[in-house]
Design a protein around this motif. Sequence first.
Motif, mmCIF file in Angstrom:
data_model
loop_
_atom_site.group_PDB
_atom_site.id
_atom_site.type_symbol
_atom_site.label_atom_id
_atom_site.label_comp_id
_atom_site.label_asym_id
_atom_site.label_seq_id
_atom_site.Cartn_x
_atom_site.Cartn_y
_atom_site.Cartn_z
ATOM 1 N N UNK A 1 26.424 19.071 -23.996
ATOM 2 C CA UNK A 1 27.331 19.182 -22.851
ATOM 3 C C UNK A 1 26.559 19.356 -21.549
ATOM 4 N N UNK A 2 27.157 18.853 -20.474
ATOM 5 C CA UNK A 2 26.671 19.108 -19.122
ATOM 6 C C UNK A 2 27.827 19.681 -18.315
ATOM 7 N N UNK A 3 27.544 20.163 -17.112
ATOM 8 C CA UNK A 3 28.616 20.826 -16.359
ATOM 9 C C UNK A 3 28.380 20.772 -14.861
ATOM 10 N N UNK A 4 29.485 20.804 -14.142
ATOM 11 C CA UNK A 4 29.495 21.018 -12.692
ATOM 12 C C UNK A 4 29.763 22.499 -12.477
ATOM 13 N N UNK A 5 28.874 23.166 -11.743
ATOM 14 C CA UNK A 5 28.965 24.618 -11.570
ATOM 15 C C UNK A 5 29.156 24.961 -10.098
ATOM 16 N N UNK A 6 30.169 25.752 -9.813
ATOM 17 C CA UNK A 6 30.353 26.305 -8.482
ATOM 18 C C UNK A 6 29.744 27.702 -8.448
ATOM 19 N N UNK A 7 28.746 27.905 -7.628
ATOM 20 C CA UNK A 7 28.032 29.184 -7.593
ATOM 21 C C UNK A 7 28.482 30.019 -6.397
ATOM 22 N N UNK A 8 28.405 31.321 -6.547
ATOM 23 C CA UNK A 8 28.690 32.234 -5.439
ATOM 24 C C UNK A 8 27.433 32.351 -4.571
ATOM 25 N N UNK A 9 27.505 32.003 -3.287
ATOM 26 C CA UNK A 9 26.283 31.964 -2.463
ATOM 27 C C UNK A 9 25.599 33.329 -2.328
ATOM 28 N N UNK A 10 26.377 34.397 -2.193
ATOM 29 C CA UNK A 10 25.771 35.737 -2.081
ATOM 30 C C UNK A 10 25.034 36.097 -3.364
ATOM 31 N N UNK B 1 26.105 24.757 -22.809
ATOM 32 C CA UNK B 1 25.808 23.798 -21.737
ATOM 33 C C UNK B 1 24.300 23.573 -21.666
ATOM 34 N N UNK B 2 23.892 22.301 -21.510
ATOM 35 C CA UNK B 2 22.476 21.947 -21.521
ATOM 36 C C UNK B 2 21.931 21.517 -20.165
ATOM 37 N N UNK B 3 22.783 21.153 -19.247
ATOM 38 C CA UNK B 3 22.313 20.776 -17.917
ATOM 39 C C UNK B 3 23.452 20.970 -16.929
ATOM 40 N N UNK B 4 23.100 21.269 -15.681
ATOM 41 C CA UNK B 4 24.123 21.590 -14.689
ATOM 42 C C UNK B 4 23.786 20.985 -13.331
#
Length: 711
Positions: A594-603, A660-663
Amino acid sequence: MSSLYEEDRNYLREIITKRFPVGEEYNYSIALPNSARPGHSEVYRHPLCKDQLFDKIHPSLDTMYKLFENGKTLWPDNDFLGHRKFNNTKSDAFDPFYTWESYAKAAERRTNFGAGLLNVLRNNRFKTDSHNFDQFIVSLFSGNTPEWVITDLACSAYSLGNTALYDTLGPGTAEYILGATESPVVVCSNDKLQQLYELKKNTQLPFLIQVITQKLLTSAEQHYISQFADVGIQLNVFTDVEAVGVANPLPLRTPTPDTLYTISFTSGTTGNPKGVVLHHQQAVAAVTFSLAAIPVEKGTAREYVFLPLAHIFERQVLGLYFSTGSACAFPQSSSPLTLLDDLTVLEPTSFINVPRVFTKFEAALKDKTINSDPGFKQKLASYVIGKRAELVKKGYTGKSHWLFDRLVTNKLRGAIGLSNAKFAVTGSAPISVDTLNFFKAALNIGFAQGYGMTESFSGICISNPYEVDAGSCGPIGITTEARLRDVPEMGYTAQDEGGPRGELLLRGPQMFKEYYKNPEETAKAFDEDGWYRSGDVARFDLKGHVFIIDRVKNFFKLAQGEFVTPERIENKYLSSCPFISQLYVHGDSLQTYLVAIVGVDPIAMVKFLSKNFGISVSNPLAPDPKEIVKLMADTKVRRVLLKTMNQAVAELGLQGFEKIHNVYCDIEPLTLEREVVTPTFKIKRPIAKKFFSETFEKLYSEGSLIRDTKL
């Protein structure tokens, strides 16, 4: 159906103030004996509902109109609708206080506006013989405002149904809703005037002949009067409509339980939205559930109405508030950026919001305490929060500790405007158990998690805010019954070890009965016994508490033949990784991982980059999103992030092929503007797959970041 209490109306104050919620001793569900059926679990109910479900708290309170009238009668002089005036006591700024209208005043305005609305429409110069001003749908198009609520109350008092156009919906969906409902009138905020003008000008909406703007027109907005007239719409101001009602009063046309209350359109993951038809019966049942389960203060609460009233969650909450004489404060804007400012001014007695808001608060609080620079303050905060965490496990949440409160807890509560808050409530998406427990320990408040949907008029179960074992959505409420349907193709059955699992089926007076003008979808939604198919996969534990663990049908096959359910995996990661705010998991039938799109918290990423790589960003307190995204694109950084994510879910039962293997990392990759999510942030998977197709190709081309060799 029957009411929970049968006392005379004279006892209503005692019933509402003394007998709700129903008590911590009922914090479980019961399985009805001999109710299991082939392929289905037993039927689960609240322990007070062994013989029947409840749909109201008293025989006389069977519509939303009567619930509000009762609240007004019991607390006529209480503050009800509050807002912060702009450019009033301070130039180009909001007042540092709320201005309030009482329950009695709101009731007066409701009646005036309702009568004025009917008079204005009946005398509208653009009306035709096709218009029926005895029965029609009122549309609302604005953020949360006192005028929104007064319009809603007027609709109830005059037996008019309403619907809402979301701020986040595009003109195509707004056109669809207005056309389907044949709504003749839109009550809107001033910033929606241009959009409505263009909508009428460029589309076929013959029934739309009236727009009522909530605020006075500025000099720059006066031109809209003639522009709207050119396209067959009469434009009036809200206060002018109220004045018409004062001059031309009309008797109320009070509703019955079967009267239409609202049509709530849910933006589905495909096609046009479905209109969930909700009558006063469902609305009253939803408030009855809330009263029985949520410990809101009676007659003294001050609450913040932040979540969109266009969504059914806040409509349920609003009904709870006006049934208990609560003061309802409205935000200065719908932006989370002004949320903290409002909270510190209001200091509400509880706080209800969605997980993404709480995770941002969590990150900010941790940055000020346990994750701050080493030193005395950091050690003190870590010690106090750690000790409080131990007390949480022993069931001491919400109890004062003179030293801990003075040294740390009261300061943290005050910093985010929750000095007076007794508890918080969240729903609509998964939230980490660690986040729940952190808030309990850091702020010494209760924290409940609920579950519901538009079709159930929002919440039908909720956890006890103060229970030791956080993570469930609590027991089934008093207005609904539930059972599970086996989903063998996904490995879920009623006989599963650890408790029955399967698709959650719901039935009872709180459940909707039909989709608006859509018999085909209505038929698909219910089984032959009248159970609503939620599409959510749930588990019941030994106490009958509900855990939402997956979604039906959202699964695909990887190259090695393993079936994967992405929502289950996404929920595991999101509930365990507070440093990510969005996640979209993707698999390919020609690939083994699996791969994924990740939304990260900037802080959170500022801390992550500094801790793991010694990287400092240019502005740590307000990091530049573009700088964060650029840094997170580095393979070494993503590999460590992925390792951190996978460590967080290591004990949650995911198989190797479910990791998940790549993001690809971004600040907020799943946006409404990209049309990859619904307004309630459910992923539109076919559209999202197409939108991110090139990104997925690059991730698979790069290969797995957690294997030694490229696959």
